[in-house]
Enzyme design. Sequence first.
Site, PDB file in Angstrom:
ATOM      1  N   SER A 321     -30.904  62.315  52.490  1.00 16.55           N
ATOM      2  CA  SER A 321     -31.281  63.379  51.555  1.00 16.55           C
ATOM      3  C   SER A 321     -30.599  63.171  50.214  1.00 16.55           C
ATOM      4  O   SER A 321     -31.214  63.348  49.148  1.00 16.55           O
ATOM      5  CB  SER A 321     -30.909  64.743  52.136  1.00 16.55           C
ATOM      6  OG  SER A 321     -31.220  65.776  51.227  1.00 16.55           O
ATOM      7  N   TRP A 324     -32.228  60.223  48.553  1.00 14.82           N
ATOM      8  CA  TRP A 324     -33.575  60.584  48.087  1.00 14.82           C
ATOM      9  C   TRP A 324     -33.523  61.133  46.670  1.00 14.82           C
ATOM     10  O   TRP A 324     -34.437  60.907  45.871  1.00 14.82           O
ATOM     11  CB  TRP A 324     -34.180  61.628  49.031  1.00 14.82           C
ATOM     12  CG  TRP A 324     -35.536  62.102  48.626  1.00 14.82           C
ATOM     13  CD1 TRP A 324     -36.751  61.575  48.987  1.00 14.82           C
ATOM     14  CD2 TRP A 324     -35.847  63.209  47.768  1.00 14.82           C
ATOM     15  NE1 TRP A 324     -37.783  62.281  48.401  1.00 14.82           N
ATOM     16  CE2 TRP A 324     -37.255  63.288  47.654  1.00 14.82           C
ATOM     17  CE3 TRP A 324     -35.066  64.137  47.087  1.00 14.82           C
ATOM     18  CZ2 TRP A 324     -37.890  64.267  46.891  1.00 14.82           C
ATOM     19  CZ3 TRP A 324     -35.694  65.111  46.314  1.00 14.82           C
ATOM     20  CH2 TRP A 324     -37.089  65.171  46.227  1.00 14.82           C
ATOM     21  N   HIS A 325     -32.443  61.834  46.335  1.00  8.28           N
ATOM     22  CA  HIS A 325     -32.354  62.464  45.023  1.00  8.28           C
ATOM     23  C   HIS A 325     -32.121  61.471  43.895  1.00  8.28           C
ATOM     24  O   HIS A 325     -32.393  61.792  42.728  1.00  8.28           O
ATOM     25  CB  HIS A 325     -31.245  63.515  45.018  1.00  8.28           C
ATOM     26  CG  HIS A 325     -31.630  64.795  45.694  1.00  8.28           C
ATOM     27  ND1 HIS A 325     -31.550  64.963  47.057  1.00  8.28           N
ATOM     28  CD2 HIS A 325     -32.107  65.958  45.201  1.00  8.28           C
ATOM     29  CE1 HIS A 325     -31.965  66.185  47.367  1.00  8.28           C
ATOM     30  NE2 HIS A 325     -32.308  66.802  46.272  1.00  8.28           N
ATOM     31  N   GLY A 326     -31.626  60.293  44.206  1.00  5.60           N
ATOM     32  CA  GLY A 326     -31.445  59.339  43.126  1.00  5.60           C
ATOM     33  C   GLY A 326     -30.607  58.147  43.527  1.00  5.60           C
ATOM     34  O   GLY A 326     -29.857  58.189  44.504  1.00  5.60           O
ATOM     35  N   PHE A 476     -36.549  62.766  40.194  1.00  2.00           N
ATOM     36  CA  PHE A 476     -36.404  62.373  41.591  1.00  2.00           C
ATOM     37  C   PHE A 476     -37.739  61.958  42.197  1.00  2.00           C
ATOM     38  O   PHE A 476     -37.758  61.443  43.288  1.00  2.00           O
ATOM     39  CB  PHE A 476     -35.791  63.498  42.422  1.00  2.00           C
ATOM     40  CG  PHE A 476     -34.481  63.988  41.852  1.00  2.00           C
ATOM     41  CD1 PHE A 476     -33.542  63.095  41.368  1.00  2.00           C
ATOM     42  CD2 PHE A 476     -34.208  65.344  41.780  1.00  2.00           C
ATOM     43  CE1 PHE A 476     -32.343  63.540  40.845  1.00  2.00           C
ATOM     44  CE2 PHE A 476     -33.000  65.797  41.263  1.00  2.00           C
ATOM     45  CZ  PHE A 476     -32.075  64.890  40.788  1.00  2.00           C
TER      46      PHE A 476
END
Length: 476
Positions: A321, A324-326, A476
């Site tokens: 997670s 996933w954001h960066g 994102f």
Amino acid sequence: MLFNSIQYLLFLPIVFAAYWLLRRRLALQNLFVVIASYVFYGWWDWRFLLLMAFTTLCSFGCGLLVSRLEARRLRRSVVTASLVINLGILVMFKYYDFFAGSFSELLSGFGLSAGFVTLDVVLPVGISFYTFQALGYVIDVYRRKVDATGDIVSFFAFISFFPQLVAGPIERSSNLLPQFLRPRCFDYAKAVDGLRQMLWGFFKKVVVADTCASAVDSIFIEAAHLDAVTLGYGAVLFSIQLYCDFSGYSDIAIGTGRLFGIDLMRNFNFPYFSRDIAEFWRRWHISLTTWFRDYVYIPLGGSRCGRWRSVRNTVVVFLLSGLWHGANWTFVSWGAYHALLFIPLLLTGTNRRHTSQVAEGRMLPTAGEAVSMAVTFALVAFGLIIFRSPDMADAVLYVRRMFTCFEPVLPAYGKQAAVWIVLLMAVEWVQRGKQHALQLEGVVGNRYLRYAIYYALAAIIVTFQGETAQFIYFQF
């Protein structure tokens, strides 16, 4: 195209009118949705349309192939191919330079060198969102939870539907795709409620988030010279900015969908009224949290494979997670931080202790509930310092000064934002049992007073002098 732009305010009514003029021809209506969505997305860079179209065609073809094969090995091979292709594209555009650079730095620490070539490509807007939506469809077909569709136009509409295309919610094929396969009728009550939800979303974004943004930027840039009080206030401001920016987008997206007779899933459920971290994650970015639960956590064994494997699965989900954001170690560290907060609840079996609404049936929380919410918010805000910092060195500097540089001064930033934050939190507390904060029927009995509130909010949004900023989650 930004929701909070003049272009969108011209685009939306034109698309709305043409869409309902085509209501008797489902195929044409869906084709129009695709065209409008591609215009909306191509407004940033038309070349990214080719990438989204390829992802869509790949997932459409893999879904059909999986549905027609009987041998489990062949079905699994097709799903694997879909994962490799779609995740390969995502990794190439979003993570290649990050991993190449990190590995090169690791080797240099041992006196070695690596001749990695960085790509320096522009990250396509919303690629993580539509990629996960496409992957979810193929996996659901493989699991026989949904039937593969042969209607390619409806499938393109499902992947590209413009309200939720670039920042979610990440829709499930079982919810959104069937809505494009059947005729839709205009529902006046649904459309009006959608407009109300959009109004509240614009208020959160334009008035609250963008007001916080300038103060947050200044505080994080000047963190090396600021005192603990200001830095703590900066963490609070960013927590509110991120929530209002992202949930504001979700409100606008869901409300816009309702204008077109489409029901999108809820993405936020007043998360800052959570009493522990587990409840927070059930209320924050719900579409992503449930995606990881269904497509990563449960396939790994979920919580039914023993205590320590459950811990492992939880750590994997939070690290993914974060990533996933960066492509930055700050996001990975932020995910690890939340895993550390979540694991004690998992081990003690208290991670589902708070599943009902806080202070249900009461106007005010108990002292215990108030303390629990304050502690949870503080933990979230502290973690967001890592999330917001450009790198780990800046995050460490920020945190170190926040706990060492005590001076009896009042924050010099974001005083105007504080007024709007108090108003926001008061309204959302009263409305915490509703789908969105402007469902005022039953709360404000007088119809004229309700409309006065709507028009007042609209006037504030239109006349507000805050600096318009791009939505945070577009990156994102």
